[in-house]
Design an enzyme around this catalytic site. Structure first.
Site, PDB file in Angstrom:
ATOM      1  N   ASP A 156       0.838  -1.207   0.000  1.00 49.05           N
ATOM      2  CA  ASP A 156       0.000   0.000   0.000  1.00 49.05           C
ATOM      3  C   ASP A 156       0.874   1.258   0.000  1.00 49.05           C
ATOM      4  O   ASP A 156       1.996   1.242   0.500  1.00 49.05           O
ATOM      5  CB  ASP A 156      -0.924  -0.027   1.229  1.00 49.05           C
ATOM      6  N   GLY A 161       0.009   5.478  -4.347  1.00 49.46           N
ATOM      7  CA  GLY A 161      -0.569   6.769  -4.729  1.00 49.46           C
ATOM      8  C   GLY A 161       0.072   7.908  -3.950  1.00 49.46           C
ATOM      9  O   GLY A 161       0.442   8.940  -4.521  1.00 49.46           O
ATOM     10  N   ARG A 162       0.231   7.701  -2.634  1.00 51.86           N
ATOM     11  CA  ARG A 162       0.833   8.751  -1.805  1.00 51.86           C
ATOM     12  C   ARG A 162       2.296   8.970  -2.168  1.00 51.86           C
ATOM     13  O   ARG A 162       2.802  10.088  -2.128  1.00 51.86           O
ATOM     14  CB  ARG A 162       0.691   8.385  -0.314  1.00 51.86           C
ATOM     15  N   HIS A 187       2.405   3.284  -8.913  1.00 47.31           N
ATOM     16  CA  HIS A 187       2.182   1.859  -9.199  1.00 47.31           C
ATOM     17  C   HIS A 187       3.362   1.294  -9.997  1.00 47.31           C
ATOM     18  O   HIS A 187       3.800   0.176  -9.780  1.00 47.31           O
ATOM     19  CB  HIS A 187       0.875   1.660  -9.971  1.00 47.31           C
ATOM     20  N   THR A 199     -10.972  -6.578  -4.930  1.00 44.85           N
ATOM     21  CA  THR A 199     -12.298  -6.484  -5.563  1.00 44.85           C
ATOM     22  C   THR A 199     -12.906  -5.098  -5.316  1.00 44.85           C
ATOM     23  O   THR A 199     -13.819  -4.694  -6.028  1.00 44.85           O
ATOM     24  CB  THR A 199     -13.248  -7.574  -5.004  1.00 44.85           C
ATOM     25  N   ARG A 206     -11.974   2.771  -8.204  1.00 39.53           N
ATOM     26  CA  ARG A 206     -11.022   3.835  -8.592  1.00 39.53           C
ATOM     27  C   ARG A 206     -11.309   4.328 -10.005  1.00 39.53           C
ATOM     28  O   ARG A 206     -12.000   3.673 -10.777  1.00 39.53           O
ATOM     29  CB  ARG A 206      -9.599   3.284  -8.501  1.00 39.53           C
ATOM     30  N   LEU A 266      10.667 -20.462  -4.592  1.00 38.44           N
ATOM     31  CA  LEU A 266       9.628 -19.601  -4.024  1.00 38.44           C
ATOM     32  C   LEU A 266       8.331 -19.653  -4.837  1.00 38.44           C
ATOM     33  O   LEU A 266       8.348 -19.571  -6.063  1.00 38.44           O
ATOM     34  CB  LEU A 266      10.148 -18.147  -4.002  1.00 38.44           C
ATOM     35  N   ARG A 305       1.914  -4.859   6.165  1.00 43.40           N
ATOM     36  CA  ARG A 305       1.204  -3.827   5.409  1.00 43.40           C
ATOM     37  C   ARG A 305       2.019  -2.551   5.467  1.00 43.40           C
ATOM     38  O   ARG A 305       2.402  -2.093   6.549  1.00 43.40           O
ATOM     39  CB  ARG A 305      -0.203  -3.571   5.947  1.00 43.40           C
TER      40      ARG A 305
HETATM   41  C1  IPE Z   1      -5.556  -2.684  -0.352  1.00 46.87           C
HETATM   42  O1  IPE Z   1      -5.172  -1.360  -0.459  1.00 46.87           O
HETATM   43  C2  IPE Z   1      -5.518  -3.346  -1.693  1.00 46.87           C
HETATM   44  C3  IPE Z   1      -4.187  -3.561  -2.265  1.00 46.87           C
HETATM   45  C4  IPE Z   1      -3.053  -3.248  -1.718  1.00 46.87           C
HETATM   46  C5  IPE Z   1      -4.183  -4.201  -3.540  1.00 46.87           C
HETATM   47  P1  IPE Z   1      -6.245  -0.183  -0.612  1.00 46.87           P
HETATM   48  O2  IPE Z   1      -5.458   1.074  -0.663  1.00 46.87           O
HETATM   49  O3  IPE Z   1      -7.143  -0.451  -1.740  1.00 46.87           O
HETATM   50  O4  IPE Z   1      -7.061  -0.311   0.732  1.00 46.87           O
HETATM   51  P2  IPE Z   1      -7.937   0.749   1.534  1.00 46.87           P
HETATM   52  O5  IPE Z   1      -8.927   1.320   0.568  1.00 46.87           O
HETATM   53  O6  IPE Z   1      -6.999   1.791   2.032  1.00 46.87           O
HETATM   54  O7  IPE Z   1      -8.532  -0.039   2.631  1.00 46.87           O
HETATM   55  C1  IPE Z   2      -1.589   0.273  -3.295  1.00 46.85           C
HETATM   56  O1  IPE Z   2      -1.338   1.618  -3.348  1.00 46.85           O
HETATM   57  C2  IPE Z   2      -1.790  -0.323  -4.662  1.00 46.85           C
HETATM   58  C3  IPE Z   2      -3.153  -0.753  -4.938  1.00 46.85           C
HETATM   59  C4  IPE Z   2      -4.170  -0.675  -4.125  1.00 46.85           C
HETATM   60  C5  IPE Z   2      -3.383  -1.301  -6.249  1.00 46.85           C
HETATM   61  P1  IPE Z   2      -2.517   2.683  -3.372  1.00 46.85           P
HETATM   62  O2  IPE Z   2      -2.856   2.994  -4.772  1.00 46.85           O
HETATM   63  O3  IPE Z   2      -3.655   2.236  -2.534  1.00 46.85           O
HETATM   64  O4  IPE Z   2      -1.811   3.939  -2.717  1.00 46.85           O
HETATM   65  P2  IPE Z   2      -2.437   4.962  -1.688  1.00 46.85           P
HETATM   66  O5  IPE Z   2      -2.972   4.152  -0.550  1.00 46.85           O
HETATM   67  O6  IPE Z   2      -3.500   5.694  -2.414  1.00 46.85           O
HETATM   68  O7  IPE Z   2      -1.279   5.826  -1.310  1.00 46.85           O
HETATM   69 MG    MG Z   3      -4.066   2.431  -0.580  1.00 45.34          MG
END
Ligand code: IPE
Ligand code: IPE
Ligand code: MG
Length: 260
Positions: A40, A43-44, A57, A86, A91, A151, A208
Site C-alpha cells: 500500500d 498513490g501517496r 504503481h 475487488t 477507482r 519460491l 502492510r
Molecule cells: C488494499 O489497499 C488493496 C491492495 C493493496 C491491492 P487499498 O489502498 O485499496 O485499501 P484501503 O482502501 O486503504 O482499505
Molecule cells: C496500493 O497503493 C496499490 C493498490 C491498491 C493497487 P494505493 O494505490 O492504494 O496507494 P495509496 O494508498 O492511495 O497511497
Molecule cells: Mg491504498
C-alpha cells in the site's frame, strides 16, 4: 557479557540502526514460510513527488522485484502479494486499467529472471472482468513456471477474501448436494481445502506498508493466527532492509496459538 568497572554491558551491541539489517542478522532456521504483503502507499508516494498516481504503481513494481529476490534468497516458501482488490474497481477507470496492465509489464520484463530463480508464479482472484491480455499473460507465466520448485510467488489479483469464502461455500454446498461430502465432515481443514490457498500453509507474517492498519478484505480466513507487522514506509520505498527488519521482529515474537 563483559564488565567495565562494576557496570555489566553486553560484549556485542545488539541494537543496530534499522537501515543496516543484513541477511546475516536473520536466523535462517526460523524464516517465516509464508509471507503475505498488502502493498500500500503507491498513490501517496507519487503525490509526494507531484507525479500522477500511476507513477507510484510503476515504481511499486521495482519493490516487488527486490522483495521477490530477497524472499528467494532467504528460502521463504511462499510470498503472497495483494496487487488488486475487488474493491479497487471503485477507482478511476484509467487507474484501474493501468494497474491491471501491470502484470503484463512485470511478467514481460521479469519472467526470465523468475524462471532463472526457480520461482513458481501463482494467482488467486476472480478472472472474469480482467482484461484478456492480463489473463493470458498470467496463465502463460503460471504454465512456464509450474515445475519450478523454489519460491511460490502468489499474486492476489482481483481478489477479495469475502468473495473467496463465498466461492468456497458454493463449491462445498455443491459437493454436499451431489453427495461427495457429508455435512458432518465439514472441518477447518476441509473448508481450507476449498480456498484459493488450499495448497499453501497460512501466512506466518503479514506486512502492510503505508501506515494503514487494516486488512482491507485480504485473507480473512487464512490470517487467523498470522503475526501482523505494520510500517509507515510507502510500498515503492520498501527496501530489503525493511523486510529483514520485519522478519527479525517476527523471529523475536512468541507464537502461542492459544496455548501457554
Ligand atoms: C488494499 O489497499 C488493496 C491492495 C493493496 C491491492 P487499498 O489502498 O485499496 O485499501 P484501503 O482502501 O486503504 O482499505
Ligand atoms: C496500493 O497503493 C496499490 C493498490 C491498491 C493497487 P494505493 O494505490 O492504494 O496507494 P495509496 O494508498 O492511495 O497511497
Ligand atoms: Mg491504498
Amino acid at each position: 557479557m563483559f564488565e567495565r568497572g562494576s557496570f555489566w554491558r553486553p560484549s556485542k551491541r545488539r541494537r543496530k540502526p534499522k537501515e543496516s539489517w543484513t541477511v546475516e542478522d536473520v536466523d535462517l532456521q526460523k524464516v517465516p514460510k509464508h509471507v503475505a504483503i498488502i502493498m500500500d502507499g503507491n498513490g501517496r508516494w507519487a503525490k509526494k513527488r507531484g507525479l500522477p498516481r500511476i507513477a507510484g504503481h510503476h515504481e511499486g513494481m521495482k519493490a516487488v522485484r527486490r522483495i521477490v529476490r530477497l524472499c528467494s534468497q532467504l528460502n521463504v516458501e511462499a510470498l503472497t502479494l495483494y496487487a488488486f482488490s475487488t474493491e479497487n474497481w471503485k477507482r478511476p477507470k484509467a487507474e484501474v486499467e493501468y494497474i491491471l496492465g501491470l502484470p503484463e509489464e512485470f511478467l514481460g520484463t521479469f519472467l526470465p529472471e523468475l524462471i532463472e530463480e526457480n520461482v513458481r508464479v501463482e494467482v488467486m482472484g476472480e478472472q472474469n472482468k480482467l482484461p484478456a491480455s492480463t489473463v493470458n499473460t498470467v496463465r502463460r507465466a503460471m504454465k512456464d513456471t509450474e515445475s519450478n520448485t523454489g519460491l511460490i510467488l502468489n499474486f492476489a489479483l482481483n481478489y477479495g477474501s469475502r468473495q473467496e469464502i463465498i466461492e468456497a461455500c458454493k463449491s462445498l454446498a455443491e459437493d454436499i448436494e451431489n453427495e461427495t461430502i457429508d455435512k458432518k465432515d465439514i472441518t477447518e481443514e476441509l473448508l481450507s481445502s476449498y480456498m484459493a490457498t488450499c495448497y499453501l500453509d497460512d501466512p506466518d507474517l503479514l506486512i502492510r506498508t503505508s501506515g494503514e492498519q487494516r486488512l482491507s478484505n485480504f485473507m480473512l480466513w487464512q490470517l487467523a493466527y498470522t503475526e501482523l507487522w505494520f510500517t509507515d514506509v510507502l510500498w515503492p520505498d520498501f527496501q530489503e532492509e525493511h523486510l529483514l527488519e520485519a522478519i527479525i521482529q517476527f523471529q523475536g515474537r512468541g507464537r502461542r496459538f492459544g496455548g501457554v
